[in-house]
Design a protein around this motif. Structure first.
Motif, PDB file in Angstrom:
ATOM      1  N   SER A 281       0.883  -1.164   0.000  1.00 53.99           N
ATOM      2  CA  SER A 281       0.000   0.000   0.000  1.00 53.99           C
ATOM      3  C   SER A 281       0.919   1.212   0.000  1.00 53.99           C
ATOM      4  O   SER A 281       1.983   1.206   0.625  1.00 53.99           O
TER       5      SER A 281
ATOM      6  N   THR B 260      -8.306   1.799  -2.481  1.00 55.34           N
ATOM      7  CA  THR B 260      -7.599   2.435  -1.372  1.00 55.34           C
ATOM      8  C   THR B 260      -7.255   1.385  -0.332  1.00 55.34           C
ATOM      9  O   THR B 260      -8.025   0.467  -0.071  1.00 55.34           O
ATOM     10  N   ALA B 261      -6.078   1.531   0.280  1.00 57.27           N
ATOM     11  CA  ALA B 261      -5.602   0.536   1.244  1.00 57.27           C
ATOM     12  C   ALA B 261      -4.549   1.167   2.127  1.00 57.27           C
ATOM     13  O   ALA B 261      -3.544   1.679   1.630  1.00 57.27           O
TER      14      ALA B 261
ATOM     15  N   ASP C 290      -8.738  -0.458   5.086  1.00 58.76           N
ATOM     16  CA  ASP C 290      -8.933   0.887   4.533  1.00 58.76           C
ATOM     17  C   ASP C 290      -9.343   1.803   5.673  1.00 58.76           C
ATOM     18  O   ASP C 290     -10.520   2.064   5.899  1.00 58.76           O
TER      19      ASP C 290
END
Length: 832
Positions: A779, A804-805, A820
């Motif tokens: 990420s 998203t992470a 997330d």
């Protein structure tokens, strides 16, 4: 008044004059087609009989008086009948064979294809070049004469012309008689073909690239379609003006009188058992026995012993070897890619795997026992038995059926099949799968990107209500899969259900199926186990490995390849959410046994670390209550290959707790016996930041001074592996160690050096995770959001994912798990 009848008579006789018996053959073309027992990979006709090569390489001869195949003897991949009736062949290793009327004699040269033209042997070399050798009696001259052009297939016509197929299926003809006058040009003819053959009466037949049977009509200078079943791959004509075809699935059909009833005094031999009629009562064989023998002969041609199913219970034995990927051929050849990324071949005689030259990430075995594979750049290779040859095209996965059909998938899921006529691949329109297996009849099966099992008997492929991370099909048609939970399951065709096969209580991550439907597996810890060994001739294995020297690097186009063997990354992965009961969720880890842990705090003030375990049955996170020695608190927790938990202490510098399956704790101090000096002040031990456990039990830890420490599974103390400013560590394969620096850079440890794997300008990593199947995810922060990316071994870059992470982990099948924290706090996300 007599001119018209003569013209009419000439028109009626013209086919016979041109083809020597073509008139009656044309009449046979109107007869109905009939299925012939057995299937094959090669087919050729003679004036008195027909020959076929079975999937096992054995040569078979048609028994006209009984309507079945009888063993002729020999192991070949190509068979040609000369005008004299003499048989010529090509062995699986490419060696040219000559039949002397009693047995096969091996000649001192190799070829891809051969044809006999009058008193000359025409040879297509393995590189496609053409040569001519004189035939003197039963001998073949050693001197060669070069012929113009190149070819993949060659045929010699009775009129002294040569017919060839090029790599793209184009057809051309060369008049040998014209060579003496300097005319060496091949004349391109209309149409494209997969195979071309000269009938016993001199007629030229070809199987078009569209699967049609075509006959050359010289007076029209073109091909004429012959009514025949669709999907013709090979065509031949033989005795009594019969037409024979092999379809793309290997099955055989014929047209005309293929059977001649026996007289009462005749006899025939089936597999060395003589069947007689009209003799005394003591030697008479019953009609039922005779039918059984005929069925057996047909059965052997159609289904060699490998294609029978052993219904006995499965008992798995550890090979005491580690691996990642397995493949098994019809002949029982077992190959593996080891944890060290080397290729290995199983030797029954030595009861172990031995290295085989090559550097591949996907492998498959064809019916002759020859290995095919794909390298990291997506290039395809075939081992000829003596060396590697690059095959035109690129792919992401490969599988070969028991009938020899080679199917590949690319990274977009498009399927293609290998066509030997063009030495390349043809797209299968409308068929999609990301990972492939091939049934004995050539039907592709596979896994979609979401893991769904598909069967591609026609386009579009049929979805089965099953998800898996690995799929394999044996020569008997047995279909096995490995589920995301690590279960080995077998398809029950009669009910459409799946039965669970237990493997010594172990979780499984890869499967291959050999003769009689007996599987080999790779367990979650990397160990390789078998349910049966397959007797085979291993006498040439060492020679084959020794002569194989060409690197599997290749040249030309490249394509992305999934390392995992079970999951292909894309820019838009779908995720399922799993709710967490933690007050603050900050991290996810996946153990080497597949255990998924959600880690965070039980209070928003972040004073009490807590974790949850994912239940694969209920699909929920379950809170865990474990008290560490001295009521210590943990920074992170991970599971090893045995499912045992390891904790990094949050409050005691340098301490690790190992909770054994018994519930007791083992305490170890990373810096025991080591004196540290920081900024001139000695005695301070740095705290631990991250822990990684390899599949073999090796431990890696990063500490606050930025150093990476290591302890092998066989050692009792840690040692410094490499100095730096490292924050986190991930291990993908054995010896494949990755680190994230405290500044957000990603580096790969190679030969003791940290090699930077660059992100784009302005990007920095925030988490890193790897799995034993080779996948590495990070990420990263792009200046606005934290997002997901995966390392692409082909492009040597990170593939960005639209997700998203803030934290990431990788499951055994290569699927990422995410936290997330910004957009969806309180949930884990699992890739579908």
């Amino acid at each position: 008044m007599i001119l018209f009848p003569r013209i009419l008579l000439l028109a009626l006789l013209l086919p016979a004059l041109l083809f020597g018996g073509g008139a009656s053959l044309l009449a046979a073309e109107g007869d109905p087609w009939q299925a012939v027992p057995g299937d094959a990979v090669a087919l050729t006709g003679a004036a008195e009989t027909m020959y076929a090569i079975g999937r096992d390489g054995n040569v078979w001869q048609w028994q006209r008086e009984d309507g079945y195949w009888g063993r002729f003897g020999g192991q070949l991949q190509r068979l040609v009948v000369a005008p004299s009736g003499q048989l010529w062949g090509i062995a699986p290793d490419g060696t040219v064979q000559q039949h002397n009327g009693v047995n096969w004699q091996t000649l001192d040269f190799k070829a891809r294809d051969i044809a006999v033209l009058q008193n000359e042997l025409i040879v297509v070399l393995q590189n496609g070049e053409l040569r001519k050798r004189a035939l003197v009696g039963a001998s073949v001259a050693k001197e060669e004469t070069t012929l113009p052009g190149t070819a993949t297939r060659i045929a010699a016509a009775r009129d002294g012309s040569l017919w060839k197929l090029s790599v793209n299926g184009e057809i051309a003809r060369l008049e040998i008689a014209n060579l003496a006058s300097g005319d060496s040009d091949w004349k391109t003819l209309p149409g494209k073909a997969r195979d071309i053959n000269v009938a016993a009466d001199g007629a030229i037949y070809m199987a078009s690239t569209q699967g049609e049977l075509m006959r050359w009509e010289p007076y029209a200078n073109d091909w004429r379609a012959v009514p025949a079943p669709q999907g013709v791959a090979l065509a031949a004509a033989g005795f009594s003006n019969t037409l024979w075809v092999m379809l793309s699935n290997g099955t055989l059909q014929a047209q005309g009188a293929i059977r001649t009833p026996k007289t009462a005094s005749s006899e025939t031999s089936v597999n060395s058992v003589t069947l007689k009629r009209g003799t005394n009562r003591g030697s008479r064989v019953s009609s039922s026995s005779r039918r059984a023998a005929m069925r057996a002969a047909a059965f052997i041609a159609l289904r060699p012993e490998a294609a029978t199913t052993d219904l006995s219970p499965f008992t798995f034995t550890d090979t005491r070897s580690d691996g990642k990927v397995l493949t098994i051929g019809v002949d029982g050849s077992v190959f593996a890619i080891g944890q060290d990324d080397l290729i290995y071949q199983w030797r029954n005689a030595e009861q172990r795997f031995k290295t085989f030259p090559g550097d591949l990430v996907k492998i498959a075995v064809d019916p002759s026992g020859s290995l095919w594979g794909i390298n990291l750049h997506g290039r395809i290779f075939q081992n000829t038995g003596s060396d590697w040859e690059q095959v035109t095209g690129t792919a992401s996965d490969i599988a070969i059926g028991a009938n020899g059909r080679v199917i590949v998938a690319d990274a977009s899921g498009e399927l293609s099949e290998y066509d030997p006529a063009i030495l390349g691949f043809r797209v299968l329109p409308g068929m999609s799968a990301w990972f492939v297996a091939v049934a004995p009849d050539g039907t592709p099966w596979g896994l979609l990107q979401d893991g769904n099992v598909v069967r591609c008997s026609q386009a579009p492929c049929e979805r089965l209500p099953k998800q898996a991370i690995s799929i394999a099909i044996g020569p008997d048609g047995s279909v096995f899969v490995v589920t995301a939970e690590g279960r080995l399951e077998r398809y029950v065709a009669a009910t459409g259900n799946w039965e669970i096969i237990t493997v010594n209580g172990l979780k499984v991550r890869d499967v291959a199926v050999g003769p009689k439907g007996r599987p080999w597996v790779v367990a979650a810890d990397g160990s390789v186990l078998y349910s049966a060994q397959f007797p085979r001739d291993e006498s040439t294995d060492t020679q084959s490995a020794t002569t194989t020297s060409t690197p599997t690097t290749g040249s030309g186009d490249t394509a992305p390849v999934s390392d995992s063997g079970s999951f292909v990354i894309s820019k838009n992965i779908s995720f399922d959410s799993v709710a967490s009961g933690l007050a603050l969720l900050r991290e996810v880890t996946v153990g080497r046994d597949g255990t998924v842990l959600a880690i965070g705090f039980s209070d928003v003030m972040q004073t009490t670390p807590a974790f949850e375990k994912y239940n694969t049955t209920t699909k929920k996170l379950m809170p865990q209550t474990i008290t560490l020695p001295n009521n210590d608190k943990f920074r992170t927790v991970k599971a090893d290959a045995n499912g045992e938990l390891w904790f990094l202490s949050l409050t005691t510098n340098g301490r690790i707790y190992h909770r054994k399956s018994s519930g007791s704790f083992e305490t170890m101090d990373v810096f025991s016996g080591t004196t540290f000096c920081v900024s001139g002040f000695c005695g301070v031990e740095p705290s631990l930041l991250d822990l990684e456990i390899a599949s073999n039990g090796d431990l890696y830890v990063t500490v606050t001074d930025g150093t990476l420490y290591f302890r092998s599974a066989q050692a009792n103390k840690f040692s410094k592996l490499i100095s730096g400013v490292f924050r986190s560590v991930a291990v993908t394969r054995s010896g494949d160690v990755w680190v994230m620096t405290q500044g957000g850079s990603i580096k790969q440890i190679i030969d003791g050096k940290a090699i930077t794997r660059a992100l784009n300008a302005g990007e920095s990593a925030v988490d890193i995770a790897g799995s034993a199947d080779g996948n590495l995810f990070i990420s990263y922060f792009d200046g606005t959001n934290t997002k997901l990316a995966r390392w692409n071994t082909s492009s040597q870059k990170f593939d960005k994912v639209s997700q998203t992470a803030s934290a990431v982990a990788v499951a055994l099948d290569g699927r990422p798990w995410l936290v997330d924290a910004d957009s969806n706090p309180g949930f884990l996300f699992q890739a579908k």
